[in-house]
Design a protein around this motif. Structure first.
Motif, PDB file in Angstrom:
ATOM      1  N   THR A  76      -0.747   8.829  -8.372  1.00  0.00           N
ATOM      2  CA  THR A  76      -0.910   7.537  -9.020  1.00  0.00           C
ATOM      3  C   THR A  76       0.448   6.854  -9.079  1.00  0.00           C
ATOM      4  N   ALA A  77       0.424   5.534  -9.066  1.00  0.00           N
ATOM      5  CA  ALA A  77       1.664   4.761  -9.075  1.00  0.00           C
ATOM      6  C   ALA A  77       2.302   4.794 -10.458  1.00  0.00           C
ATOM      7  N   THR A  78       3.620   4.625 -10.496  1.00  0.00           N
ATOM      8  CA  THR A  78       4.363   4.488 -11.748  1.00  0.00           C
ATOM      9  C   THR A  78       5.117   3.160 -11.706  1.00  0.00           C
ATOM     10  N   ASP A  79       5.861   2.886 -12.748  1.00  0.00           N
ATOM     11  CA  ASP A  79       6.704   1.683 -12.769  1.00  0.00           C
ATOM     12  C   ASP A  79       8.037   1.941 -12.098  1.00  0.00           C
ATOM     13  N   GLY A  80       8.228   3.158 -11.572  1.00  0.00           N
ATOM     14  CA  GLY A  80       9.498   3.519 -10.962  1.00  0.00           C
ATOM     15  C   GLY A  80       9.644   2.976  -9.551  1.00  0.00           C
ATOM     16  N   ALA A  81      10.393   1.911  -9.381  1.00  0.00           N
ATOM     17  CA  ALA A  81      10.685   1.339  -8.067  1.00  0.00           C
ATOM     18  C   ALA A  81      11.999   0.575  -8.166  1.00  0.00           C
ATOM     19  N   VAL A  82      12.932   0.882  -7.277  1.00  0.00           N
ATOM     20  CA  VAL A  82      14.244   0.251  -7.332  1.00  0.00           C
ATOM     21  C   VAL A  82      14.874   0.299  -5.946  1.00  0.00           C
ATOM     22  N   VAL A 118      10.607   4.690  -4.650  1.00  0.00           N
ATOM     23  CA  VAL A 118       9.361   4.499  -5.403  1.00  0.00           C
ATOM     24  C   VAL A 118       8.934   5.836  -5.989  1.00  0.00           C
ATOM     25  N   GLY A 119       8.540   5.832  -7.254  1.00  0.00           N
ATOM     26  CA  GLY A 119       8.093   7.051  -7.909  1.00  0.00           C
ATOM     27  C   GLY A 119       6.584   7.099  -8.057  1.00  0.00           C
ATOM     28  N   PHE A 120       6.023   8.299  -7.957  1.00  0.00           N
ATOM     29  CA  PHE A 120       4.589   8.519  -8.144  1.00  0.00           C
ATOM     30  C   PHE A 120       4.387   9.708  -9.081  1.00  0.00           C
ATOM     31  N   GLU A 121       3.252   9.700  -9.769  1.00  0.00           N
ATOM     32  CA  GLU A 121       2.864  10.852 -10.581  1.00  0.00           C
ATOM     33  C   GLU A 121       1.729  11.587  -9.893  1.00  0.00           C
ATOM     34  N   TYR A 122       1.625  12.868 -10.170  1.00  0.00           N
ATOM     35  CA  TYR A 122       0.498  13.643  -9.676  1.00  0.00           C
ATOM     36  C   TYR A 122      -0.721  13.314 -10.519  1.00  0.00           C
ATOM     37  N   ALA A 123      -1.801  12.934  -9.861  1.00  0.00           N
ATOM     38  CA  ALA A 123      -2.995  12.502 -10.568  1.00  0.00           C
ATOM     39  C   ALA A 123      -3.816  13.695 -11.020  1.00  0.00           C
ATOM     40  N   GLY A 126       0.792  -1.222   0.000  1.00  0.00           N
ATOM     41  CA  GLY A 126       0.000   0.000   0.000  1.00  0.00           C
ATOM     42  C   GLY A 126       0.826   1.275   0.000  1.00  0.00           C
ATOM     43  N   LEU A 127       1.931   1.268  -0.713  1.00  0.00           N
ATOM     44  CA  LEU A 127       2.827   2.423  -0.697  1.00  0.00           C
ATOM     45  C   LEU A 127       2.168   3.672  -1.274  1.00  0.00           C
ATOM     46  N   GLN A 128       1.342   3.498  -2.305  1.00  0.00           N
ATOM     47  CA  GLN A 128       0.675   4.653  -2.902  1.00  0.00           C
ATOM     48  C   GLN A 128      -0.235   5.335  -1.886  1.00  0.00           C
TER      49      GLN A 128
END
Length: 225
Positions: free
Chosen positions: A122-128, A213-218, A108-110
């Protein structure tokens, strides 16, 4: 490329700013910069802060169970055994293996990021995974690539320090340079594409492992869905 801060120009924009920042100061010298260099950094931060979605980075407790944090550490170790990317400053990256994507999603990181910032995300594919485990490993000042997401969350999953002067995430603001130290289970969240940031070098015996973890502004429509 002219270093203005109007419309985001993609990864080329971020890369140009990062190159400029690292020509101003080396991360190893950040603690002893002279007044002129500090003023230059503050002015660069002022340009970006006018467009940032967050006023400043925020530390918060993720609430993730200890057992899940240990599992994340194991997943990181497995990822490192498969492939580890290391940059010139000693920072290492390891990917999340596809078979663990569902587990990471269940954390539930988002939602935790939304609650911490009050922003629609919103979630992105950015996670490392990011690993600093060699003496003097660090990360120079930079802006995150826009492809990673507009907002960055760093979850600490392992931290071993040997002195009070331990490594820190640093952020340059119009007022100066702030340091952030956060323990296992805590997160640092900030506008990575607009906040000038880096990591001061780790010392002997020190180890820091983060999940980035990367997120975008919805948009308003996405936020209501």
């Amino acid at each position: 490329m002219k270093l203005t801060a109007g419309q985001v120009l993609g990864n080329q924009y971020s890369a140009a700013w990062t190159k400029a920042l690292r020509s101003v100061v080396d991360i190893n010298d950040l603690s002893s910069v002279d007044a002129g260099t500090l003023q230059c950094l503050r002015e660069m931060a002022s340009v970006q802060s006018a467009y940032a979605k967050m006023d400043s980075p925020v530390i918060f407790n993720s609430g993730i169970a200890e057992a899940d944090l240990r599992l994340l550490s194991d997943i990181c170790a497995e990822g490192m055994s498969i492939e580890t990317r290391q940059n010139a400053s000693g920072k290492k990256n390891a990917r999340i293996a596809p078979q663990y994507a569902e587990f990471v999603g269940r954390l539930g990181l988002q939602q935790r990021a939304v609650e911490a910032t009050g922003l629609p995300l919103t979630a992105t594919d950015g996670a490392v995974f990011i690993i600093y485990d060699e003496p003097q490993a660090g990360l120079g000042l930079h802006l995150d690539l826009t492809s990673f997401g507009g907002l960055t969350m760093l979850l600490c999953i392992e931290r071993r320090v040997t002195s009070d002067s331990s490594s820190a995430t640093v952020a340059v603001t119009p007022d100066g340079i702030d340091e952030y130290r956060y323990g296992v289970g805590e997160c640092l969240i900030f506008d990575g594409t607009r906040t000038i940031h880096g990591r001061t070098p780790v010392g002997d015996g020190e180890k820091i492992v983060l999940l980035s973890v990367g997120f975008e502004y919805a948009s308003s429509e996405e936020a209501q869905s």
